[in-house]
Design a protein around this motif. Structure first.
Motif, PDB file in Angstrom:
ATOM      1  N   THR A  16      57.411-168.878   9.636  1.00 11.67           N
ATOM      2  CA  THR A  16      57.543-169.678  10.859  1.00 11.67           C
ATOM      3  C   THR A  16      56.183-170.147  11.356  1.00 11.67           C
ATOM      4  OG1 THR A  16      59.569-168.521  11.509  1.00 11.67           O
ATOM      5  CG2 THR A  16      58.343-169.641  13.257  1.00 11.67           C
ATOM      6  N   ARG A  20      54.418-173.975  11.303  1.00  9.90           N
ATOM      7  CA  ARG A  20      53.852-174.603  12.504  1.00  9.90           C
ATOM      8  C   ARG A  20      52.404-175.020  12.260  1.00  9.90           C
ATOM      9  NH1 ARG A  20      54.618-172.836  18.761  1.00  9.90           N
ATOM     10  NH2 ARG A  20      53.178-174.377  19.646  1.00  9.90           N
ATOM     11  N   VAL A  24      50.965-178.934  12.614  1.00 14.01           N
ATOM     12  CA  VAL A  24      50.230-179.158  13.847  1.00 14.01           C
ATOM     13  C   VAL A  24      49.453-180.482  13.771  1.00 14.01           C
ATOM     14  CG1 VAL A  24      48.119-177.913  13.129  1.00 14.01           C
ATOM     15  CG2 VAL A  24      48.774-177.994  15.554  1.00 14.01           C
ATOM     16  N   GLU A  28      46.967-176.402  19.376  1.00 15.69           N
ATOM     17  CA  GLU A  28      48.080-175.654  19.954  1.00 15.69           C
ATOM     18  C   GLU A  28      47.720-174.171  19.951  1.00 15.69           C
ATOM     19  OE1 GLU A  28      51.787-176.472  18.065  1.00 15.69           O
ATOM     20  OE2 GLU A  28      51.543-178.658  18.126  1.00 15.69           O
ATOM     21  N   LEU A 133      45.607-174.792  15.013  1.00 15.55           N
ATOM     22  CA  LEU A 133      46.521-173.812  15.589  1.00 15.55           C
ATOM     23  C   LEU A 133      45.733-172.535  15.855  1.00 15.55           C
ATOM     24  CD1 LEU A 133      49.457-173.117  16.395  1.00 15.55           C
ATOM     25  CD2 LEU A 133      49.730-172.117  14.120  1.00 15.55           C
ATOM     26  N   ASP A 152      52.460-170.843  23.696  1.00 12.32           N
ATOM     27  CA  ASP A 152      53.756-170.309  23.295  1.00 12.32           C
ATOM     28  C   ASP A 152      53.629-168.824  22.988  1.00 12.32           C
ATOM     29  OD1 ASP A 152      54.965-172.750  23.531  1.00 12.32           O
ATOM     30  OD2 ASP A 152      54.712-173.282  21.427  1.00 12.32           O
TER      31      ASP A 152
END
Length: 889
Positions: A16, A20, A24, A28, A133, A152
């Motif tokens: 996961t 991401r 990206v 983030e 990221l 997040d």
């Protein structure tokens, strides 16, 4: 070792985050939250390693903060940049340097020094258009987080039981299934706790069951420190909560602690982290509980045996529930106590009479420990295993089977081992053990055991799908034990199905109505409710069936049986499939599969997989369909209730892929089996005759189809069974169309649709319309065929049955009424020729094309000859190549 252990079971989470990172497009932030020992460090280590090895990525920056780094300006920044002076320019130069995504991973980020955090936030803000990221791990509660940016949170939970089993296997330890669940629940799946206990406890611990696991030494040390910081009232309250069952109200803990004003102690105990109050905001809502099982174990060890025993004795005088009161008495009793054992035995039998089998099992086992008489002790051990099986806990029961098998032979012992064989799907073993138990039981001295054996014969005949034999054994069990006994209630809850399979559905309906009216509450009601729902599904009362089966599933939370819940889930999923609620059906299938795995009950797995196979194949999810049918085959024992749905599942895939020869080969054994299995012959229980007859018609075996259909049509008409008659008319209509009696075929299909009118069986309506339309088209009634197939298409579309939506569209195209000139192509192929061309170009054989289009193989060859002539081609390969070429253009 910790690296290996902590990484097990984390693949999904790592994938996961990697996905991401790959996607990206600007800066983030993600915060990984998790308790101590959950594996955050190893997670980040493996994440960065995988990112480094990935293709098309940028830099991978890694740092691990520590509490002393907080006082060292720029320490974390220097780790990230691998530069002695760090600095924002060095970090900015690394971000997006290659234009590919950069991953920045910071472990224990709550300890990042101010300068490093400030620089990181400043640089990422100034270069937020660069793909970056930032992943930071923290241990709650956390203070400093990146402010002013969208962050997040990703919570790292404990690993699952399969992952715990893998951790143990890597250490050369094979966990008993019951112990696996125990260890996973006790540790919350925390890898550090799991590994510590695996390494510290004796190897023999893991092959046993019923073992109370301790807390790791570092947890005990931490809990001891926190306890010592508590005041005397708060500590007393904490200790009381560790003694009591979680179901006890807070008032019992307050009384056990001897507190007059408990609120201050409650606040202090909650602040210590040793207990939790849930989401309570007022004292009235407080639901105080130990924070986790490890803390309970640690507190009990710190208290010591004498204090724990004394607390249990005091608790026995405070609790109101008889079972929990005796539990406290047992916990305080280190030696045998015949009087207490007798009391436990008496309560266990009363709980059994109520159907609370799981509770009864625990009481019987406690009674056995306190029993000095070896014969009586063996009986109570066997009764504990029998109660576990009644509750549906095959895993827990199987752990005690070696002990039961070592005991002297008794009728009860044989009946219990037969019960386990039934739940595992081993018909031959069950029959041998039941026959032996019946042969040696003394009916005068052991009438209750004789009734129990008779009730096991009832179960045996239920899963053999027998009718008269089931009713006969049910009557014996009820006569010997009485209608209010556990064996009598269980037999009565099944007897109605035997009546229905014996051709007496009206009697069965009346009997279930009376039974469910008589037994409205408690765990025994679950059995009657499930049986009634199963009967109603078989008799077309679909709405009532769904209601009762849903009720039976929900009763599991009120002390019901896992075994009954499995049956209810299996038949509820089947009901939802027939009515078109396919997503919910698959959800219930997954619930049932999980329950089957944890309980060790294999009987219902083929039923669950049959429904899953049907939905996946009709949706065109062929891999999932094959996986489901393979699972069905894996769990097949020698009971008919397992073999029949496994065959139907394989036939479902074959029919959905238009392999009607395989349908015939798969289902023909049922013709022989039906002579010995009443439930196969009675309409409404197993939909196989119409599927096989349809395959026979399409394969040109018209006489065989007629011979198969005729007796079943007669019995369906005699029973007045609407859906079964409609399904048979579906096949009969096919047959009449094939022999050229199109008018009678039309009447038959119309009668089938009329029978389904008012029943919520969307899938059956779609099937009848589809066959009706195909038959009309073959007879040259193209306009009428279009209308009927259009209806079928809309029904299949509403169900999400893409496999048949595509077929309907091919049929409509083959009819030719809805084609524009552009769709016909430059060379004028007829609609039928166009359909043949499409299927042959896909690689289908003449026989497969014939089955798909409901025409004969000779007709397919005739069309191919004309197609080759029109297109100037000579072979199937050239036809396929021409289609690929035209598609490319």
């Amino acid at each position: 070792m910790m690296v290996v252990a902590a990484c097990v079971g984390r693949e999904r989470e790592i994938e996961t985050i990697l996905a991401r990172a790959a996607a990206v497009r600007h800066t983030e932030f993600v915060v990984i939250l998790g308790e101590h020992g959950i594996g955050k460090t190893t997670f980040l280590t493996h994440l960065t390693h995988r990112h480094t090895e990935s293709a098309g990525v940028g830099h991978t920056l890694w740092a691990q903060a520590s509490d002393w780094d907080q006082q060292c300006a720029g320490a974390v920044l220097r780790q990230l940049t691998q530069s002695p002076d760090g600095g924002d320019s060095a970090l900015a130069g690394l971000l997006g340097e290659t234009g590919a995504p950069t991953l920045i991973a910071i472990d224990d980020a709550e300890f990042v020094d101010e300068e490093s955090m400030h620089t990181l936030l400043t640089v990422t803000r100034e270069h937020r258009d660069r793909p970056t990221l930032v992943v930071m791990s923290m241990t709650p509660p956390v203070g400093r987080r990146p402010s002013g940016l969208l962050v997040d949170e990703f919570r790292l939970a404990g690993i699952t039981a399969p992952a715990v089993a893998e951790v143990a296997a890597r250490r050369g330890i094979v966990l008993h299934p019951a112990m696996l669940e125990n260890l996973t629940g006790h540790t919350g799946g925390n890898p550090r706790h799991v590994v510590t206990l695996l390494d510290d406890l004796p190897a023999g611990t893991w092959s046993r069951t019923g073992v109370t696991l301790p807390a790791p030494s570092y947890v005990i040390d931490d809990v001891r420190t926190r306890l010592h910081k508590c005041s005397a009232p708060a500590r007393a309250l904490v200790e009381s909560m560790m003694i009591l069952d979680d179901a006890e109200p807070l008032s019992t803990a307050v009384a056990l602690a001897g507190l007059d004003t408990p609120l201050a102690a409650l606040d202090e105990a909650a602040d210590s982290g040793l207990i939790t109050l849930g989401s309570a905001l007022t004292p009235a809502d407080a639901q105080a509980r130990p924070a986790d099982p490890l803390i309970r174990g640690a507190v009990l060890e710190i208290m010591g045996m004498e204090a724990v025993g004394a607390a249990h004795r005091r608790a026995a005088g405070l609790v109101s529930d008889p079972a929990r009161r005796m539990h406290h008495q047992v916990s305080a009793t280190p030696t045998t106590d015949p009087d207490l054992a007798d009391d436990l035995d008496d309560l266990a039998r009363r709980r059994s009479a109520d159907g609370a089998w799981a509770e009864a099992a625990g009481l019987f086992r406690q009674a056995a420990r306190l029993t000095s008489d070896p014969v009586l002790r063996d009986t109570r051990v066997t009764l504990a295993v029998d109660a576990l099986l009644a509750a549906g806990d095959c895993v827990g029961a199987a752990a005690l089977v070696p002990l039961v098998e070592s005991l002297r032979e008794t009728p009860l012992r044989n009946a219990t081992l037969a019960y386990l064989a039934i739940l595992r799907g081993r018909a031959a073993e069950a029959r041998v053990r039941l026959d032996r138990a019946w042969d040696i039981v003394n009916f005068d001295r052991e009438p209750d055991i004789a009734a129990l054996i008779a009730q096991r014969y009832v179960l045996h005949n239920l899963v053999r799908c027998q009718g008269d034999e089931l009713v006969d054994w049910a009557d014996r069990a009820i006569a010997m034990a009485g209608s209010q006994s556990p064996a009598g209630v269980e037999a009565a809850a099944i007897r109605g199905l035997g009546l229905a399979w014996s051709g007496r559905p009206a009697e069965a309906t009346t009997e279930y109505a009376e039974l469910t009216d008589r037994i409205r509450f408690g765990a025994q009601a679950q059995r009657a409710t499930m049986g009634r729902g199963w009967l109603q599904l078989g008799l077309d009362d679909v709405g009532a069936a769904r209601s009762n089966l849903e009720t039976a599933v929900s009763m599991a939370n009120l002390g019901g049986s896992t075994r009954i819940s499995l049956w209810a889930l299996a038949w509820l999923a089947r009901t939802q499939f027939l009515t078109g609620d396919w997503d919910t059906a698959l959800h219930n299938v997954e619930q049932g599969r999980a329950l089957a795995r944890t309980s060790g009950i294999e009987l219902a797995s083929p039923l669950l997989n049959w429904t899953a196979t049907a939905i996946h194949s009709l949706r065109g999810d062929w891999q999932d369909a094959e996986r489901s049918v393979q699972q069905a085959a894996t769990h097949v024992g020698d009971y008919e209730i397992m073999r029949i749905p496994e065959m139907l599942a394989r036939a479902q895939i074959a029919e959905a892929s238009a392999d009607y020869e395989k349908v015939r080969r798969t289902l023909e054994p049922l013709m022989t089996m039906a002579a010995e299995v009443p439930a196969l012959a009675e309409p409404g229980w197993w939909p196989w005759v119409d599927v096989l007859a349809n395959a026979l018609v399409i394969g040109g075996q018209l006489d065989a189809a007629d011979a198969l259909l005729t007796p079943y049509e007669e019995i369906a008409a005699e029973r007045g069974h609407r859906s079964a008659s409609a399904r048979l008319k579906y096949a009969r209509g096919r047959h009449l169309g094939a022999v050229g009696d199109i008018q009678q075929a039309k009447r038959t299909f119309s009668e089938g649709l009329e029978l389904l009118d008012g029943l919520p069986l969307r899938y059956d309506r779609a099937r009848v319309n589809f066959a009706f339309g195909q038959t009309l088209r073959r007879a040259g009634k193209r306009r009428a065929a279009d209308a009927v197939i259009g209806t079928a298409r809309e029904l299949f579309l509403s169900l999400g049955a893409s496999t048949y939506v595509e077929r309907c569209e091919r049929e409509l195209k083959a009819g030719g009424l809805n084609l524009s000139r552009n769709e016909r192509g430059d060379v004028e192929l007829t609609p039928q020729e166009e359909a043949v061309t499409t299927l042959v170009a896909r690689g289908l054989s003449n026989r497969e094309v014939a089955a798909e289009l409901f025409i004969s193989p000779k007709t397919v060859q005739y069309h191919l000859t004309r197609i080759y002539a029109k297109l100037g081609l000579r072979s199937r390969s050239e036809l396929a190549a021409s289609r690929r070429h035209s598609g490319a253009e």
